[in-house]
Enzyme design. Structure first.
Site, PDB file in Angstrom:
ATOM      1  N   HIS A 241       6.375  -3.647   4.277  1.00  0.00           N
ATOM      2  CA  HIS A 241       6.695  -3.602   5.714  1.00  0.00           C
ATOM      3  C   HIS A 241       6.229  -4.846   6.477  1.00  0.00           C
ATOM      4  CE1 HIS A 241       7.517   0.741   5.334  1.00  0.00           C
ATOM      5  NE2 HIS A 241       6.389   0.843   4.673  1.00  0.00           N
TER       6      HIS A 241
HETATM    7  C1  BDR Z   1       3.110   0.382   8.545  1.00  0.00           C
HETATM    8  O1  BDR Z   1       2.096   1.349   8.325  1.00  0.00           O
HETATM    9  C2  BDR Z   1       1.070   0.820   7.521  1.00  0.00           C
HETATM   10  O2  BDR Z   1       0.694   1.735   6.544  1.00  0.00           O
HETATM   11  C3  BDR Z   1       1.606  -0.455   6.933  1.00  0.00           C
HETATM   12  O3  BDR Z   1       0.557  -1.398   6.775  1.00  0.00           O
HETATM   13  C4  BDR Z   1       2.613  -0.909   7.947  1.00  0.00           C
HETATM   14  O4  BDR Z   1       2.013  -1.696   8.956  1.00  0.00           O
HETATM   15  C5  BDR Z   1       4.405   0.895   7.957  1.00  0.00           C
HETATM   16  O5  BDR Z   1       4.791   2.071   8.593  1.00  0.00           O
END
Ligand code: BDR
Ligand code: CA
Length: 311
Positions: A241
């Protein structure tokens, strides 16, 4: 021209990979500092992980400042050890950083750095938006010092928290997201639709090992737990992400999207933290966020692997 940036994050496996991408692009990015926010794991752990990531990459000159450890209004931080491991960096074995964080609070560091820098600064947010909301409330004049905010968070449709409605970062601090999205900053949202184009399959993860350097191996070790968690959500591999947000800052041409009005649900027990995106422009409120929804997967992984090959 080198872009001055501040990275606000909660490492977090994908945050750490995003930092490695940013660190590798010294000619393009001038990282003025890293601030941390409680998110994937509690504040002391994400701060230790940011320091460790810097240490691993010989980037100990970058200031690291701890920010807020809990959301603005919600009293409970929903952490994600089940995805990122107890330490927050999966199964990676890391040498500990030789320094602690700077003494100044992360929120004050953001405010002072924005005022001190001669150019406008790009903010990259990879965790809950608590620090940025606090900074904007404490000193609204910083708005004029921000070039752009690029944040990983939100979704047009499905979320990734229990209940499936909200994305993790916004779910953790919906009130902060409300403040930030209504602050007037030029803002780009890298939500879950976009990041679904960044699935690191097992095959691609194996390719990391062929790069033959300790950082690529560390990424390989970090992503394993997240890979298992993401398969459980019907993905083909670990979804990187946060790396997409740094990739957007470097190469926005890899992304598609459009300007939309985005609201944040703050109250409903069923949908708290949901980003309500007016994708079709049907409500009467003006668009204030550039919402991305697609990314060029091949270009993204080429960019990332090229970055990781430099270590
Ligand atoms: C986001 O949530 C976190 O677990 C990850 O680092 C990312 O920023 C994805 O939904
Ligand atoms: Ca994150």
């Amino acid at each position: 021209m080198t872009k001055p940036i501040i990275i606000d994050c909660d490492p977090g496996v994908d945050d750490a990979v995003a930092l490695f991408l940013a660190f590798s692009r010294k000619n393009d990015l001038n990282i003025l500092g890293i601030t941390t926010v409680g998110g994937n794991v509690p504040l002391n752990a994400v701060t230790a992980n940011a320091l460790t990531t810097c240490h691993h990459a010989n980037m100990n000159h970058i200031p690291v400042h701890a920010g807020c450890g809990r959301p603005l209004v919600k009293t409970h931080l929903y952490t994600a050890e089940h995805v990122h491991g107890k330490s927050g960096l999966g199964n990676a074995q890391l040498s500990l950083a030789l320094r602690g964080p700077g003494a100044q609070h992360g929120v004050d560091f953001i405010i002072e750095t924005l005022h001190a820098h001669p150019q406008k600064v790009t903010l990259v947010a990879l965790g809950p938006l608590t620090n940025l909301a606090m900074a904007l409330v404490k000193d609204p004049s910083i708005r004029d010092k921000v070039e752009e905010l690029v944040f990983m968070g939100g979704a047009i449709y499905e979320g990734n928290t229990p209940g499936g409605q909200a994305e993790f970062n916004i779910y953790n601090d919906p009130h902060a997201a409300h403040v930030v999205l209504n602050s007037g900053l030029k803002t780009t949202m890298i939500g879950l639709e976009t990041t679904s184009y960044a699935q690191l399959t097992r095959e691609r993860a194996q390719e990391l090992l062929t790069l033959g350097n300790p950082t690529a191996k560390m990424v390989f070790d970090m992503v394993e737990l997240m890979h298992i968690a993401d398969l459980d959500w019907g993905k083909k591999g670990c979804v990187l992400h946060d790396v997409c947000a740094v990739a957007y800052v470097l190469s926005p041409q890899y992304f598609k999207g459009k300007a939309c009005h985005v609201a944040v649900e703050m109250d409903s027990p069923l949908t708290q933290g949901r980003t309500v995106v007016d994708w079709h422009g049907k409500n009467s409120q003006s668009a204030q966020v550039f919402v991305t929804n697609e990314m060029d997967t091949e270009a993204f992984f080429t960019l990332l692997f090229q970055a990781l090959s430099t270590y």
